[in-house]
Write an enzyme that holds these catalytic residues in place. Structure first.
Site, PDB file in Angstrom:
ATOM      1  CD  GLU A  35      -2.746   0.637  -0.376  1.00  0.00           C
ATOM      2  OE1 GLU A  35      -3.293  -0.139  -0.610  1.00  0.00           O
ATOM      3  OE2 GLU A  35      -3.592   2.068  -0.692  1.00  0.00           O
ATOM      4  CG  HIS A  37       5.359   0.325  -3.223  1.00  0.00           C
ATOM      5  ND1 HIS A  37       6.093  -1.179  -3.079  1.00  0.00           N
ATOM      6  CD2 HIS A  37       6.604   0.562  -3.540  1.00  0.00           C
ATOM      7  CE1 HIS A  37       6.831  -1.631  -2.888  1.00  0.00           C
ATOM      8  NE2 HIS A  37       7.867  -0.032  -2.994  1.00  0.00           N
TER       9      HIS A  37
HETATM   10  P1  AMP Z   1      11.437   0.161  -3.345  1.00  0.00           P
HETATM   11  O1  AMP Z   1      10.530  -0.113  -3.857  1.00  0.00           O
HETATM   12  O2  AMP Z   1      11.282  -0.426  -1.584  1.00  0.00           O
HETATM   13  O3  AMP Z   1      12.547   0.842  -3.602  1.00  0.00           O
HETATM   14  O4  AMP Z   1      10.064   1.812  -2.360  1.00  0.00           O
HETATM   15  C1  AMP Z   1      10.371   2.547  -3.897  1.00  0.00           C
HETATM   16  C2  AMP Z   1       9.088   4.026  -3.506  1.00  0.00           C
HETATM   17  O5  AMP Z   1       7.586   3.662  -2.620  1.00  0.00           O
HETATM   18  C3  AMP Z   1      10.277   4.798  -2.923  1.00  0.00           C
HETATM   19  O6  AMP Z   1       9.981   6.114  -3.103  1.00  0.00           O
HETATM   20  C4  AMP Z   1       9.825   4.086  -1.280  1.00  0.00           C
HETATM   21  O7  AMP Z   1      10.461   5.407  -0.567  1.00  0.00           O
HETATM   22  C5  AMP Z   1       8.541   4.298  -1.365  1.00  0.00           C
HETATM   23  N1  AMP Z   1       8.002   3.643  -0.037  1.00  0.00           N
HETATM   24  C6  AMP Z   1       7.946   2.141   0.486  1.00  0.00           C
HETATM   25  N2  AMP Z   1       7.342   1.959   1.291  1.00  0.00           N
HETATM   26  C7  AMP Z   1       6.868   3.086   1.528  1.00  0.00           C
HETATM   27  C8  AMP Z   1       5.597   3.027   2.881  1.00  0.00           C
HETATM   28  N3  AMP Z   1       5.412   2.676   3.757  1.00  0.00           N
HETATM   29  N4  AMP Z   1       5.404   4.811   2.739  1.00  0.00           N
HETATM   30  C9  AMP Z   1       5.572   5.433   1.630  1.00  0.00           C
HETATM   31  N5  AMP Z   1       5.477   4.952   0.590  1.00  0.00           N
HETATM   32  C10 AMP Z   1       6.516   3.871   1.034  1.00  0.00           C
END
Ligand code: AMP
Length: 286
Positions: A35, A37
Site C-alpha cells: 500500500e 507504493h
Molecule cells: P522500494 O520499492 O522499496 O524501492 O520503494 C519504492 C518507493 O516506494 C520509494 O520511493 C519508497 O520511499 C516508497 N515507499 C516504500 N515504502 C513506503 C511506505 N511505507 N510509505 C510510503 N512510501 C513508501
C-alpha cells in the site's frame, strides 16, 4: 495497462506519447508492492490528470545493493505487482529484465557527494550512487514531468531533489507520506523477512518516533533527551540491534545540535539480518 520489458519498446512508446503531448508521471519501485507504493501511484494519478500517463517502474537495481546485502533474496512477485498496478489505474508498468538496464561493461554513473554520505549512505557505502544512477537512467528513458518518491526513504528523497537540481532535470519531485501498518510499523517489502517475534517487536521503531514527536510538540528541545527517549524505546526490543539513530536537518542531512524550525529523526535497526528504517520529519508549525 501496458507492460513493457525492452528498452527500445519503451523509447518508442515515450516518443509516441510525447508527440501527442501527454505528460508522464513516474513512480520508481523495486517491486514487492504494498500500500505504501500504491499510495504513490495515487499521487502520480492526481499529478498526471485523467489524460496523463502514470508509469510505474519495477526494477531490483543491483548497483544499489552492497556485496553482503539481500539482492539475491529480494522478494519478486511480478504477476501480483502487475495486477496491483492495473487495479490502481497505472497506465504503464516498465519492468526491464535484470540484465536489461546496464551494459555488461557499464562505466559511467551518477554520484551525490554531500547529502548521501551519512545515515543509510554511511551504513551502505555506494548505495546512493546506485540510486542516483538508476534514477537518472529512468528519468532519461521515460522523461517524466514529475516523479513520486516516498518519505519512508527520506534521505533518498532529499538526494533525488538534489540530483534534479544539480543536473537540471526538468522534473518535479513529489514526496508521499509514510504508509503504516495498523500497529504503526512502516510498510516495507522487507517486513516479510521478519519472524513473528521480530514482527511484533518491530513496532518499537514507530513507537520511539511517536514519543519523540510528542516530546517535540510538547516543547522539548534538548537533543540529548530526545535521542535518549528514542534509544530507550528501541531498547525495549531485545531482538533489535541499532544501526543508526541520527538527528539531522531534513533538507541538508547535516547533524543539528538543536531543533530549529525542522528536524529529521532517522533510525535504522537490524532484526537479525533484516534492516528496517523509519523516520520522523518534524517542522515547526507556522
Ligand atoms: P522500494 O520499492 O522499496 O524501492 O520503494 C519504492 C518507493 O516506494 C520509494 O520511493 C519508497 O520511499 C516508497 N515507499 C516504500 N515504502 C513506503 C511506505 N511505507 N510509505 C510510503 N512510501 C513508501
Amino acid at each position: 495497462m501496458k507492460q513493457i520489458q525492452q528498452l527500445d519498446e519503451l523509447q518508442d512508446w515515450v516518443q509516441q506519447e510525447t508527440s501527442v503531448g501527454r505528460r508522464r508521471v513516474l513512480v520508481p519501485t523495486m517491486g514487492g508492492l504494498h500500500e505504501g507504493h500504491l499510495s504513490l501511484v495515487d499521487i502520480a494519478r492526481q499529478q498526471a490528470g485523467k489524460e496523463g500517463r502514470v508509469v510505474v517502474s519495477l526494477f531490483v537495481n543491483p548497483t544499489q545493493f552492497g556485496p553482503n546485502e539481500d539482492l539475491g533474496a529480494y522478494p519478486k512477485s511480478l504477476e501480483k505487482d502487475r495486477q496491483l498496478c492495473e487495479e490502481r489505474g497505472a497506465d504503464l508498468l516498465f519492468a526491464p529484465e535484470a540484465d536489461g538496464m546496464y551494459a555488461a561493461d557499464a562505466s559511467v554513473g551518477v554520484s551525490e557527494g554531500r547529502l548521501s554520505r551519512g545515515l543509510c549512505g554511511g551504513s551502505r557505502p555506494g548505495h546512493f550512487d546506485g540510486v542516483c544512477t538508476i534514477v537518472s537512467k529512468l528519468f532519461n528513458l521515460i522523461q517524466p514531468r514529475a516523479a513520486v518518491f516516498g518519505e519512508k526513504d527520506y534521505q533518498q528523497l532529499a538526494v533525488i531533489r538534489r540530483l534534479v537540481r544539480d543536473l537540471n532535470y526538468p522534473i518535479k519531485i513529489i514526496g508521499g507520506p509514510i504508509v503504516r501498518e495498523d500497529d504503526g510499523l512502516a510498510m516495507s517489502t522487507r517486513n516479510q523477512y521478519l519472524s513473528p517475534e521480530e514482527r511484533s517487536q518491530a513496532v518499537v521503531l514507530s513507537m520511539a518516533l511517536l514519543q519523540a514527536r510528542q516530546a517535540l510538540d510538547g516543547g522539548e528541545r534538548d537533543m540529548l533527551r530526545i535521542r535518549g527517549l528514542v534509544e530507550r524505546v528501541l531498547s525495549g526490543s531485545p531482538l533489535a540491534r541499532l544501526d543508526y539513530l541520527e538527528t539531522v536537518h531534513p533538507d541538508t542531512m547535516q547533524a543539528v545540535e538543536e531543533p530549529g524550525d525542522a528536524l529529521l529523526i532517522a533510525v535504522a535497526v537490524f532484526f537479525d539480518s533484516t534492516r528496517l528504517i523509519d523516520n520522523l520529519c518534524w517542522r515547526e508549525e507556522g
